[in-house]
Structures are given as structure tokens and as C-alpha cells.
Design an enzyme around this catalytic site. Structure first.
Site, PDB file in Angstrom:
ATOM      1  N   ASP A  77     -11.325  -1.253  78.974  1.00 28.92           N
ATOM      2  CA  ASP A  77     -10.438  -1.737  77.930  1.00 28.92           C
ATOM      3  C   ASP A  77     -10.556  -0.811  76.728  1.00 28.92           C
ATOM      4  O   ASP A  77     -11.489   0.004  76.646  1.00 28.92           O
ATOM      5  CB  ASP A  77     -10.857  -3.175  77.539  1.00 28.92           C
ATOM      6  CG  ASP A  77      -9.682  -4.020  77.105  1.00 28.92           C
ATOM      7  OD1 ASP A  77      -8.669  -3.443  76.669  1.00 28.92           O
ATOM      8  OD2 ASP A  77      -9.779  -5.252  77.189  1.00 28.92           O
ATOM      9  N   GLU A  99      -7.940 -10.925  77.807  1.00 25.90           N
ATOM     10  CA  GLU A  99      -8.848  -9.769  77.893  1.00 25.90           C
ATOM     11  C   GLU A  99     -10.292 -10.239  78.032  1.00 25.90           C
ATOM     12  O   GLU A  99     -11.065  -9.685  78.814  1.00 25.90           O
ATOM     13  CB  GLU A  99      -8.698  -8.886  76.644  1.00 25.90           C
ATOM     14  CG  GLU A  99      -7.385  -8.128  76.589  1.00 25.90           C
ATOM     15  CD  GLU A  99      -7.197  -7.347  75.303  1.00 25.90           C
ATOM     16  OE1 GLU A  99      -6.598  -6.267  75.358  1.00 25.90           O
ATOM     17  OE2 GLU A  99      -7.625  -7.811  74.223  1.00 25.90           O
ATOM     18  N   LYS A 117     -13.482   5.253  66.347  1.00 24.67           N
ATOM     19  CA  LYS A 117     -13.558   3.788  66.432  1.00 24.67           C
ATOM     20  C   LYS A 117     -14.998   3.265  66.425  1.00 24.67           C
ATOM     21  O   LYS A 117     -15.215   2.055  66.431  1.00 24.67           O
ATOM     22  CB  LYS A 117     -12.861   3.308  67.703  1.00 24.67           C
ATOM     23  CG  LYS A 117     -11.358   3.563  67.684  1.00 24.67           C
ATOM     24  CD  LYS A 117     -10.675   2.979  68.890  1.00 24.67           C
ATOM     25  CE  LYS A 117      -9.181   3.217  68.823  1.00 24.67           C
ATOM     26  NZ  LYS A 117      -8.464   2.659  69.971  1.00 24.67           N
TER      27      LYS A 117
HETATM   28  C1  5RP Z   1      -5.990  -3.368  70.371  1.00 23.77           C
HETATM   29  C2  5RP Z   1      -6.730  -3.053  71.616  1.00 23.77           C
HETATM   30  C3  5RP Z   1      -6.268  -1.925  72.469  1.00 23.77           C
HETATM   31  O1  5RP Z   1      -6.928  -1.997  73.677  1.00 23.77           O
HETATM   32  C4  5RP Z   1      -6.586  -0.628  71.811  1.00 23.77           C
HETATM   33  O2  5RP Z   1      -5.981  -0.538  70.529  1.00 23.77           O
HETATM   34  C5  5RP Z   1      -6.100   0.534  72.649  1.00 23.77           C
HETATM   35  O3  5RP Z   1      -6.442   1.721  72.000  1.00 23.77           O
HETATM   36  P1  5RP Z   1      -6.007   3.150  72.518  1.00 23.77           P
HETATM   37  O4  5RP Z   1      -4.503   3.163  72.532  1.00 23.77           O
HETATM   38  O5  5RP Z   1      -6.611   4.060  71.493  1.00 23.77           O
HETATM   39  O6  5RP Z   1      -6.608   3.346  73.877  1.00 23.77           O
HETATM   40  O7  5RP Z   1      -7.671  -3.705  71.927  1.00 23.77           O
HETATM   41  O8  5RP Z   1      -6.723  -4.286  69.621  1.00 23.77           O
END
Ligand code: 5RP
Length: 221
Positions: A77, A99, A117
Site C-alpha cells: 500500500d 485498506e 513521506k
Molecule cells: C493516500 C494513500 C495512498 O495510498 C497514497 O497517497 C499513494 O501514494 P503514491 O501515489 O505516492 O504511491 O494512502 O492517503
């Protein structure tokens, strides 16, 4: 250099042929789907994300409905932020209840992120999202939420609030300052009428972190 692509590639080593895997949402997961297709991996997918489901089906992968899944080998995820305790804040997408369900089904729940992040402690610059049944909205908003404000998530494409697939509402809770994430998750999730919250303090088992210089991994100590 595409950092998210590199991150997704590094996740491949966790996937075994013949298994069921979980895939969340986002652009890094989209790269992973392309790699799974390229490598012709023989896996089944369960996903809480409508977009990921479409992408998997376009890639010819078998997608099992979430309602039929009981266990997945490994789930991947994204998140908005993750800290050194592997506490994560998620779900701009408003699908955190599903999720977290996939995370709970998974033997390993691994976040794929770029270095921007990762923080020492969650800073709560993103809201904690609550999925709330409509009947409980006034009650939940009336609680002390450790927040400057709780905002009902409004739709930008239609008049009115965003509704989840179950007809519930999303409450974006802007939390002040530093917090004990475990207690915050427990307390918010414990409010009557709250299905789940987008703070994940006990399910993440690993994080694959990518930056310009390469890949590093964080695991539960
Ligand atoms: C949003 C999320 C998404 O999974 C996340 O933002 C995906 O990030 P990226 O596009 O950088 O892979 O949990 O809250």
C-alpha cells in the site's frame, strides 16, 4: 530517475507465485501492477481500491472480491506519511476502512514510499480521516477530537458530501501537534458510529523507502 518506479520494483521480491496478494491505491502501486504483468507473476489480487481493480483487470490479473477474501500472503500500500515506529497516516482516497481490513488479512503489510513521506514522528499535517455512519455524525463531531476542527469531506464533483461505498461520511480531523498515535487511533476508532480511522499504528510490518540514492527497508523491531 523515477523513484516510485524503483520502489515498486523493490517490492517484487516479496511476491511468491501462486499466492494471493493485497494491493492498495496510488501511483507506486500502479507501477507494481505493471511489473507484476511484465514478470508474468501467477498471483491473485484483492484490493480496496476501485482504480487499482481496473488497472489489475486491464493487466489481465485475477481480482478476488474483498468480501470473499480471508487471508493474503502479503499486501502493499501507499500512505501520506510514515514514522520510525511504523505508524502510518493514510487515505486521501477515503478507503481506509477497507485498506485496514486488507492489512489485517495480510501476513505482511508493506508500505511503498519515497523518502519525503518518512518522518521521525507523525506530524499530522494530513488529517486523520474517520468513516462515520450518517446517524452518528453530529455525535462524533460533538466529541473532543484533539483537533482544531473536524471537517465533513465535501465532493468537488457534486453538491454535497463524499459518501463511501457503504453510504457513510468521511470526517477529516485536523489533529494538533504531537500525539500518542496508538492512543489516538484507539480513542477515535472507539467512538460510537466510527467504522475505522486512517491512522495505522499496529498493522504495518515493513516499509520500502526509495530515494535518489537507492532503496532502504524499515521493519518492525
Ligand atoms: C493516500 C494513500 C495512498 O495510498 C497514497 O497517497 C499513494 O501514494 P503514491 O501515489 O505516492 O504511491 O494512502 O492517503
Amino acid at each position: 530517475m523515477d523513484i516510485k518506479r524503483n520502489c515498486a520494483k523493490a517490492a517484487l521480491k516479496y511476491i511468491e507465485n501462486g499466492t494471493m496478494i493485497g494491493l492498495g491505491g496510488g501511483s507506486t502501486i500502479a507501477h507494481l501492477i505493471r511489473f507484476i504483468k511484465e514478470e508474468q507473476l501467477d498471483i491473485k489480487v484483492v484490493t480496496p481500491s476501485w482504480e487499482t481493480k481496473q488497472k489489475c483487470e486491464e493487466a489481465g490479473l485475477t481480482v478476488i472480491p474483498l468480501s470473499e477474501a480471508t487471508e493474503v500472503e502479503v499486501a502493499f500500500d501507499g500512505c501520506d506519511q510514515v514514522d520510525e515506529h511504523l505508524h502510518a497516516l493514510k487515505s486521501g482516497g477515503g478507503i481506509h476502512t477497507d485498506e485496514k481490513l486488507v492489512a489485517r488479512m495480510a501476513k505482511e503489510y508493506i508500505l511503498l514510499v519515497d523518502e519525503s513521506k518518512v518522518v521521525k514522528e507523525l506530524t499530522y499535517e494530513h488529517p486523520v480521516v474517520l468513516e462515520v455512519i450518517p446517524q452518528a455524525l453530529a455525535f462524533v463531531m460533538n466529541q473532543r477530537l484533539d483537533a482544531e476542527r473536524g471537517e465533513i469531506r465535501m465532493s468537488s464533483d457534486k453538491d454535497g458530501p463524499v459518501m463511501t461505498d457503504r453510504g457513510n461520511l468521511l470526517l477529516d480531523v485536523y489533529v494538533q501537534g504531537s500525539q500518542d498515535g496508538v492512543r489516538l487511533e484507539e480513542r477515535l476508532k472507539g467512538l460510537a458510529g466510527v467504522l475505522d480511522v486512517s491512522l495505522f499504528t499496529s498493522v504495518v510490518t515493513g516499509v520500502v523507502v526509495a530515494d535518489e540514492s537507492g532503496i532502504r527497508e524499515m521493519t518492525k523491531r
